[in-house]
Design an enzyme around this catalytic site. Structure first.
Site, short mmCIF file in Angstrom:
data_model
loop_
_atom_site.label_atom_id
_atom_site.label_comp_id
_atom_site.label_asym_id
_atom_site.label_seq_id
_atom_site.Cartn_x
_atom_site.Cartn_y
_atom_site.Cartn_z
N ASN A 28 -7.37 -4.69 4.95
CA ASN A 28 -7.79 -4.26 6.36
C ASN A 28 -8.05 -4.86 7.27
O ASN A 28 -9.61 -4.56 7.25
CB ASN A 28 -8.82 -3.41 5.82
CG ASN A 28 -8.01 -1.40 5.36
OD1 ASN A 28 -7.43 -1.47 6.57
ND2 ASN A 28 -8.20 -1.49 4.85
N ASP A 30 2.95 4.29 5.08
CA ASP A 30 2.56 3.74 6.49
C ASP A 30 2.23 2.09 6.91
O ASP A 30 2.33 1.77 7.20
CB ASP A 30 0.99 5.13 7.13
CG ASP A 30 -0.34 4.70 6.05
OD1 ASP A 30 -0.06 4.37 4.67
OD2 ASP A 30 -1.34 5.06 6.80
N HIS A 31 2.45 1.50 4.96
CA HIS A 31 2.58 -0.04 4.69
C HIS A 31 3.51 -0.02 4.10
O HIS A 31 4.31 0.41 3.63
CB HIS A 31 1.33 -0.54 3.83
CG HIS A 31 -0.04 0.18 5.22
ND1 HIS A 31 -1.16 -0.82 4.61
CD2 HIS A 31 -0.75 1.11 4.61
CE1 HIS A 31 -1.89 -0.45 4.62
NE2 HIS A 31 -1.78 1.00 5.04
N ASN A 89 0.79 -1.01 0.18
CA ASN A 89 0.02 0.13 -0.44
C ASN A 89 1.47 0.95 0.02
O ASN A 89 1.53 1.41 1.17
CB ASN A 89 -1.04 0.01 1.22
CG ASN A 89 -1.81 1.03 1.40
OD1 ASN A 89 -1.79 2.64 0.89
ND2 ASN A 89 -2.94 0.42 1.48
#
Length: 540
Positions: A402, A530-531, A206
């Protein structure tokens, strides 16, 4: 004596003024003759949108519409005036490509001052600079034609409106090119069967905006070093945040990718397999993506599925040496495979021995609208994986799903499981990704498709069969794929494992290992997102 001096000075000034007037008249006459000669090229031009310039050696083409006026061309077939604020990418002049970005101001200056020698020098410097375009195979026989930017007074409602880009079209340039195209591009680069290879290394990441990641040159350079070191065959990028190309209703009839409206700009048709480039703002991102695909991933074919705006969206890159048998952008096999999810959340590729599904699964959020959206997506996944199992089709499902399937996938399980906003049903209490409702749906998906969480499977196998192996539990270990981007505050150091490789049980014996690339509260190997990337290695 003073009077004599005054008379001499007066006579000198008068003579000088007379000579200056003569020179000025000669100057204007000379320029009028040049201008008049250039106007001769327009004497017998018929009215219409297409006209022909017969100037000198055969001339060159140019277009005229209500929003532009004719621009004179010099002997080389080049307009002397290049708009400094226009969206100019590449200008094809037969085999030469002119790079204009860095020389526009000096080029314009030379033209305005009518310094033919300076103009000649600048042109010679420009010619020979080669800029790669997204399609090397596209060649144009047209000379350079530029429509000068001008104010729009009368606009036909049927004309396209796209800011300065629509007013500054370049024949043979990016206007007619599109980034994307899926299997069409793959077929152009098709290799003989004997030199094709199987998929060995798959990466999912991501990116949280591909253009933002690319602008940080240092981190992007390290990411590309990582990709080259592992020799990735397939890269699945989620949340690329690129808007889909908007098209007219007439154009949509000839587009392979079916289009339909999304939440914003409802009813406006889109080609979700191509990146938007119809205004100045979108053209900036378009140029970045073009540069990425042309330079960093020149050995790959790209498959896009994009939303209406800079939100969500995916890009899957496959090495040209690997054959993609089919591509689908939805989960319903009875529908047209080219109908995209309106937020670009699904790309399904068929390889020789398995199907690869990349998804950017919806976040569960904290309200009823988000709960329903996630539940609908999960229900579609349940039906899809059941169909795949019944058809004996092996599946690798990857992406940002998610979902943290177990508490061991959470850095702070107690805090995560208590989170809520407002009064919500008990099954939806918790951080999105770890609620009871989401976990129950995820378990049903695995059961329906006879699927396995490959990372957890291999971790448990090591713990059970290798006495020397100990489960990693430290917050800095490479056991989480998402980490809170804030280094201070209430949520700092929080992390989850929500990016996965879910595989058919029949494929487990073909998988070597699963590796989470990032680690540490300082986001090592996250490359600005953030991934972090997750890697699947197949047995060779």
């Amino acid at each position: 004596m003073n009077i004599k001096k005054f008379r001499i000075l007066f006579f000198f000034n008068k003579k000088y003024s007379y000579l200056s007037t003569i020179k000025l008249k000669e100057f204007h006459l000379n320029h009028w003759e040049k201008y008049n000669n250039k106007l001769k090229i327009m004497e017998n031009i018929p009215n219409g949108k297409k006209r022909q310039n017969t100037y000198l050696d055969g001339g060159s083409d140019f277009d005229v519409n209500k929003k532009t006026r004719l621009v004179l061309l010099n002997e080389r077939g080049v307009s002397g005036r290049i708009p400094t604020t226009a969206n100019i990418g590449e200008i094809n002049n037969k085999d030469n490509v002119l790079k204009t970005f860095d020389v526009c101001n000096s080029f314009n200056s030379a033209f305005e001052n009518d310094k033919s020698e300076e103009l000649e020098t600048h042109h010679d410097k420009i010619v020979g600079l080669k800029i790669p375009t997204i399609h090397d195979t596209i060649k144009t026989e047209k000379k350079v034609i530029i429509k000068k930017e001008c104010e729009i007074k009368d606009v036909n409602p049927n004309d396209k409106i796209g800011g300065s880009l629509e007013n500054d079209k370049i024949e043979g340039g990016l206007e007619n090119e599109k980034i994307g195209g899926g299997l069409e591009n793959d077929k152009k680069n098709e290799l003989p069967e004997q030199v094709r290879k199987n998929v060995n290394v798959i990466v999912t990441w991501n990116m949280n905006s591909i253009t933002v990641r690319y602008k940080n040159k240092e981190k992007w350079k390290r990411f590309m070093k990582f990709v080259n070191e592992i020799n990735a065959d397939v890269l699945c990028f989620q949340e690329v945040r690129l808007p889909a190309l908007n098209i007219s209703k007439n154009e949509s009839k000839n587009v392979n990718n079916k289009v339909y409206g999304g939440k914003k700009n409802e009813g406006e048709e889109r080609n979700r397999g191509s990146v938007k480039n119809t205004d100045q703002k979108s053209l900036i991102d378009y140029k970045i993506v073009e540069e990425i695909l042309k330079n960093d991933f020149k050995e790959y074919n790209g498959y896009f599925s994009l939303a209406n705006i800079k939100y969500s969206g995916q890009l899957v890159l496959v090495k040209k040496s690997i054959k993609v048998k089919s591509v689908r952008y939805n989960l319903l096999f009875e529908t047209d495979p080219n109908i995209h999810n309106d937020e670009g959340r699904i790309i399904l590729l068929e390889f020789s021995n398995f199907y690869l599904l990349s998804t950017y699964s919806p976040n569960n959020g904290f309200d009823q609208t988000k709960f329903k959206r996630r539940s609908l997506f999960d229900n579609q996944m349940k039906e899809f994986v059941l169909f795949m199992k019944n058809e004996n089709k092996n599946l690798i499902w990857t992406g940002d799903l998610n979902i943290a399937p177990e508490d061991v996938d959470l850095s702070h399980p107690i805090e995560f499981r208590k989170m809520k906003k407002g009064n919500v049903p008990k099954e939806y209490i918790g951080q999105p990704g770890c609620t009871d409702a989401e976990r129950a749906n995820f378990k049903t998906i695995l059961k329906n498709g006879d699927l396995i969480d490959s990372y957890r499977y291999f971790e448990n196998y090591k713990i059970k069969n290798d006495p020397t192996y100990k489960r990693k539990t430290n917050i800095n270990d490479n056991i989480y794929t998402w980490r809170c981007p804030f280094l201070i505050g209430k949520s700092c150091n929080r992390a989850m494992r929500i990016d996965h490789f879910i595989v058919s049980k029949n494929l487990l014996n073909q998988i070597e290992n699963i590796e989470i690339h990032g680690y540490s509260v300082f986001h090592t190997n996250f490359y600005g997102s953030d991934h972090c990337p997750v890697i699947l290695n197949m047995k060779k």
